[in-house]
Motif scaffolding. Sequence first.
Motif, short mmCIF file in Angstrom:
data_model
loop_
_atom_site.label_atom_id
_atom_site.label_comp_id
_atom_site.label_asym_id
_atom_site.label_seq_id
_atom_site.Cartn_x
_atom_site.Cartn_y
_atom_site.Cartn_z
N LEU A 10 0.82 -1.21 0.00
CA LEU A 10 0.00 0.00 0.00
C LEU A 10 0.86 1.27 0.00
N ILE A 11 1.97 1.24 0.71
CA ILE A 11 2.88 2.40 0.70
C ILE A 11 3.45 2.60 -0.70
N SER A 12 3.91 1.51 -1.31
CA SER A 12 4.47 1.60 -2.67
C SER A 12 3.43 2.04 -3.68
N ALA A 13 2.24 1.46 -3.61
CA ALA A 13 1.18 1.79 -4.55
C ALA A 13 0.75 3.25 -4.39
N THR A 14 0.64 3.71 -3.15
CA THR A 14 0.27 5.10 -2.91
C THR A 14 1.31 6.04 -3.50
N ALA A 15 2.59 5.71 -3.30
CA ALA A 15 3.66 6.54 -3.85
C ALA A 15 3.57 6.60 -5.37
N LEU A 16 3.35 5.45 -6.00
CA LEU A 16 3.24 5.42 -7.46
C LEU A 16 2.04 6.21 -7.96
N ILE A 17 0.90 6.02 -7.31
CA ILE A 17 -0.31 6.73 -7.72
C ILE A 17 -0.12 8.24 -7.58
N VAL A 18 0.44 8.67 -6.45
CA VAL A 18 0.65 10.10 -6.22
C VAL A 18 1.65 10.68 -7.22
N LEU A 19 2.77 9.99 -7.43
CA LEU A 19 3.78 10.51 -8.35
C LEU A 19 3.28 10.55 -9.79
N TYR A 20 2.63 9.49 -10.24
CA TYR A 20 2.07 9.51 -11.59
C TYR A 20 0.98 10.57 -11.70
#
Length: 172
Positions: free
Chosen positions: A93-103
């Motif tokens: 969830l931390i990784s996915a949140t980072a990816l979603i926010v950055l993209y």
Amino acid sequence: MKRQLRQSGRWLYRRAENVLAAMLGLMFAAFILQIVFRYLLNLPIGWTNELSVILWIWLVLFGAAFVVREEEEIRFDLIYSAVGPGARRVMFLISATALIVLYGISFPAVWDYVTFMKVESTAYMKIRFDWLYSIYVIFVIAAIVRYLWLSWQAMFGKAPKEFDPTKAGSGV
């Protein structure tokens, strides 16, 4: 309804694999054609190189957007595979949140750049760069949607699978 949706998804997945195979075949044919013209006929042609580069860009981004599954992604899993399901869920969830926010943050700039590039075109084939780079916009949207869906599953469904190196494969 669910079964029909799942069957439609599988059919679309196979068609996406077919598109990737066609792109790879076309790229290989252009590469062979380039070798024949350059070294056998001594008539170098530039469009084959340009086509190979364009197909490579599309192959990688289209494949990452629509064909590569989550378990086939490359990742550093020394810690991830050593922890339990709850910790894997949190790490995912931390990784996915980072990816979603950055993209998500980068998307307006990506859109502006791609739409601005309509003023340029490739040297040999005269393909507008906005058409060429449009695959990146598609990739970003697909990545955001994928990680939103996977995050939803991680929060309310099963924890992400533990990586099993004995079952690792090439995706076949």
